[in-house]
Design a protein around this motif. Sequence first.
Motif, mmCIF file in Angstrom:
data_model
loop_
_atom_site.group_PDB
_atom_site.id
_atom_site.type_symbol
_atom_site.label_atom_id
_atom_site.label_comp_id
_atom_site.label_asym_id
_atom_site.label_seq_id
_atom_site.Cartn_x
_atom_site.Cartn_y
_atom_site.Cartn_z
ATOM 1 N N UNK A 12 0.836 -1.196 0.000
ATOM 2 C CA UNK A 12 0.000 0.000 0.000
ATOM 3 C C UNK A 12 0.869 1.243 0.000
ATOM 4 N N UNK A 13 0.243 2.341 -0.398
ATOM 5 C CA UNK A 13 0.906 3.636 -0.467
ATOM 6 C C UNK A 13 -0.059 4.669 0.085
ATOM 7 N N UNK A 14 0.404 5.525 0.987
ATOM 8 C CA UNK A 14 -0.486 6.517 1.576
ATOM 9 C C UNK A 14 -1.518 5.867 2.482
ATOM 10 N N UNK A 15 -2.745 6.390 2.464
ATOM 11 C CA UNK A 15 -3.829 5.873 3.304
ATOM 12 C C UNK A 15 -5.080 5.658 2.453
ATOM 13 N N UNK A 16 -5.109 4.597 1.637
ATOM 14 C CA UNK A 16 -6.280 4.349 0.789
ATOM 15 C C UNK A 16 -7.523 4.078 1.621
ATOM 16 N N UNK A 17 -8.690 4.401 1.062
ATOM 17 C CA UNK A 17 -9.975 4.246 1.743
ATOM 18 C C UNK A 17 -10.334 2.764 1.819
ATOM 19 N N UNK A 18 -10.245 2.170 3.030
ATOM 20 C CA UNK A 18 -10.457 0.735 3.188
ATOM 21 C C UNK A 18 -11.893 0.315 2.898
ATOM 22 N N UNK A 19 -12.866 1.169 3.220
ATOM 23 C CA UNK A 19 -14.263 0.785 2.975
ATOM 24 C C UNK A 19 -14.546 0.678 1.485
ATOM 25 N N UNK A 20 -13.966 1.574 0.679
ATOM 26 C CA UNK A 20 -14.127 1.488 -0.772
ATOM 27 C C UNK A 20 -13.436 0.242 -1.312
ATOM 28 N N UNK A 21 -12.246 -0.030 -0.805
ATOM 29 C CA UNK A 21 -11.502 -1.201 -1.258
ATOM 30 C C UNK A 21 -12.266 -2.478 -0.944
ATOM 31 N N UNK A 22 -12.828 -2.549 0.272
ATOM 32 C CA UNK A 22 -13.567 -3.744 0.669
ATOM 33 C C UNK A 22 -14.726 -4.016 -0.268
ATOM 34 N N UNK A 23 -15.463 -2.974 -0.638
ATOM 35 C CA UNK A 23 -16.628 -3.170 -1.502
ATOM 36 C C UNK A 23 -16.235 -3.763 -2.843
ATOM 37 N N UNK A 24 -15.078 -3.380 -3.373
ATOM 38 C CA UNK A 24 -14.646 -3.908 -4.667
ATOM 39 C C UNK A 24 -14.140 -5.341 -4.544
ATOM 40 N N UNK A 25 -13.429 -5.661 -3.461
ATOM 41 C CA UNK A 25 -12.857 -6.996 -3.331
ATOM 42 C C UNK A 25 -13.918 -8.062 -3.086
ATOM 43 N N UNK A 26 -15.112 -7.651 -2.666
ATOM 44 C CA UNK A 26 -16.203 -8.617 -2.481
ATOM 45 C C UNK A 26 -16.893 -8.976 -3.798
ATOM 46 N N UNK A 27 -16.546 -8.261 -4.869
ATOM 47 C CA UNK A 27 -17.170 -8.500 -6.174
ATOM 48 C C UNK A 27 -16.771 -9.872 -6.702
ATOM 49 N N UNK A 28 -17.748 -10.612 -7.194
ATOM 50 C CA UNK A 28 -17.492 -11.914 -7.792
ATOM 51 C C UNK A 28 -18.250 -12.009 -9.121
ATOM 52 N N UNK A 29 -17.908 -12.978 -9.953
ATOM 53 C CA UNK A 29 -18.596 -13.142 -11.229
ATOM 54 C C UNK A 29 -17.857 -12.470 -12.363
ATOM 55 N N UNK A 30 -18.449 -12.472 -13.564
ATOM 56 C CA UNK A 30 -17.777 -11.916 -14.755
ATOM 57 C C UNK A 30 -17.401 -10.455 -14.611
ATOM 58 N N UNK A 31 -18.229 -9.657 -13.932
ATOM 59 C CA UNK A 31 -17.938 -8.235 -13.798
ATOM 60 C C UNK A 31 -16.718 -7.960 -12.925
ATOM 61 N N UNK A 32 -16.264 -8.971 -12.175
ATOM 62 C CA UNK A 32 -15.077 -8.791 -11.342
ATOM 63 C C UNK A 32 -13.817 -8.644 -12.185
ATOM 64 N N UNK A 33 -13.906 -8.941 -13.496
ATOM 65 C CA UNK A 33 -12.745 -8.821 -14.379
ATOM 66 C C UNK A 33 -12.734 -7.489 -15.124
ATOM 67 N N UNK A 34 -13.620 -6.564 -14.737
ATOM 68 C CA UNK A 34 -13.688 -5.261 -15.401
ATOM 69 C C UNK A 34 -13.252 -4.150 -14.453
ATOM 70 N N UNK A 35 -12.514 -3.181 -14.995
ATOM 71 C CA UNK A 35 -12.094 -2.029 -14.198
ATOM 72 C C UNK A 35 -13.307 -1.178 -13.851
ATOM 73 N N UNK A 36 -13.154 -0.325 -12.847
ATOM 74 C CA UNK A 36 -14.291 0.481 -12.404
ATOM 75 C C UNK A 36 -13.823 1.747 -11.683
#
Length: 493
Positions: A62-86
């Motif tokens: 990690x670098x700096x202080x990234x927003x953990x709540x935003x990161x958590x929401x993305x890492x819970x993504x599963x399925x085909x859309x998990x392979x797309x940037x956002x």
Amino acid sequence: MDAVSFAVLRRALDCLALAEDTGRSLDAMLAGLLAVLSETPALGHAAVVLLDSDDRPAIRASLGAPDMSLILSATLERGPEALLARVLRRGAAAVIADSGGEVVAQPGEAAMLAAPVVVAGAGCGWFFADRLLGGEATLAEELRTAMFVAGLIGRMTDMATTAVVQGSGLIQELAFLRSKVSLRYRHIFSDGQSAVMRQLRSETDRAALSDAPLLLVGEAGAGRAVLARLIHELSPRAVRPFAVFEAGDETEAATAGLRLFGSARGFTGGSSPGLLEEAEGGMVLIEDAHLLHPETAKRLAGYLSTGTFTRLGGGRLRRATTRLAFQASVAGLSPELAAAASPQAIRVPSLRERREDIPALLDHLLTLEAARSGRRMTLTSKALRALETYDWPGNIREMELMTTRLAVTAPEDRIDIADIPPEVLTEGERPPVLPEDAAELRDMERQQVLSALERHGWVQSRAARELGLTLRQIGYRIRKYGLARDDDDAQAS
């Protein structure tokens, strides 16, 4: 792209060569990559999250202080859309880009960019950054740059994994992956806004930069073991193993000594290392350290004073650099061990000392339940007030168990006061209970306590820990329901 950004990305490409070096850990390489990227014009906060062997997300750099709540929401993504940037937005759903990085969003909406890390066609993590290019760059250009970096990370991960498998570092890397704290637990300490949590985060940062022994005191279920893992992960020792020793389960000095110090040839039939050697360069957490046998405490004091120890039954001095962390009650360590350790003491606050953090913690745990069960539950204002005023004697562990129970027992997705377990509510908040309902609740609680005791071989301290109860509370329930082991019944008859 300006000349500076182009030069930085060219240097980032050079990091691929490091992945073939079996002497470097993947985390060290990822940290080096982020250090190079920090020279881009706009990057302030970034993180690399990879899935561990149990498919749980863990921050690897990690670098700096990234927003953990935003990161958590993305890492819970599963399925085909998990392979797309956002594009991640605060207070709104993420905007998903197409395969070329095009996205329908305004630059001002972007709180963070997220690009999937893909290895062999499967998503294995994410690269997060606030911005990379800055200036007049469009969101599409920013996302494509993030996707380029995520591609580098995927290639580095693939190459490093192959190198580890082929080299002698396989055991160390697997031990490290098993020791990682998932984002599920990191959130417990990262998002609290109370004064005691701000102080705790400051103490955690200082402890991570030190090699001094740690003493973590506080109530059961408050997260002391989790904090020890987090301090380990934030320290330079993160690439080395993290091990746990439960002092409360060891009744004999010899048994505890074997586990911690190992045995010499002939002592138990063959030589074997203990945790101090197995976790060399890393950390060993000793849970319930106030229950250590005096002989074990004496041997640990000797190790802390000299940096050396002997295996049981042996005479050769062995040197180790393993850091020790002690989890204890308010009573702390024995005087001899405390004098030798001079530990950095950190008190982990109970939930009733950080009531303003309770709504955020409840929301986080309910979000995790939604990811597991597909059922998104919310709390009415009355239910939330009741949970904020409850004392939570079992702390975070008790809160986790309650949210899991609600996911099974609550009839509606909107949790009201009637759905809250009766033992959590004050007398005035409890809804009327019919006699048949009361009997059913008693049977449910009795079975819950009995099952926990049987799972832990009737060791009350471990069963209480699982249920989020104190020893006094579980003892009361054992007497209340007349619980006894089958062999106890047999002896009594």
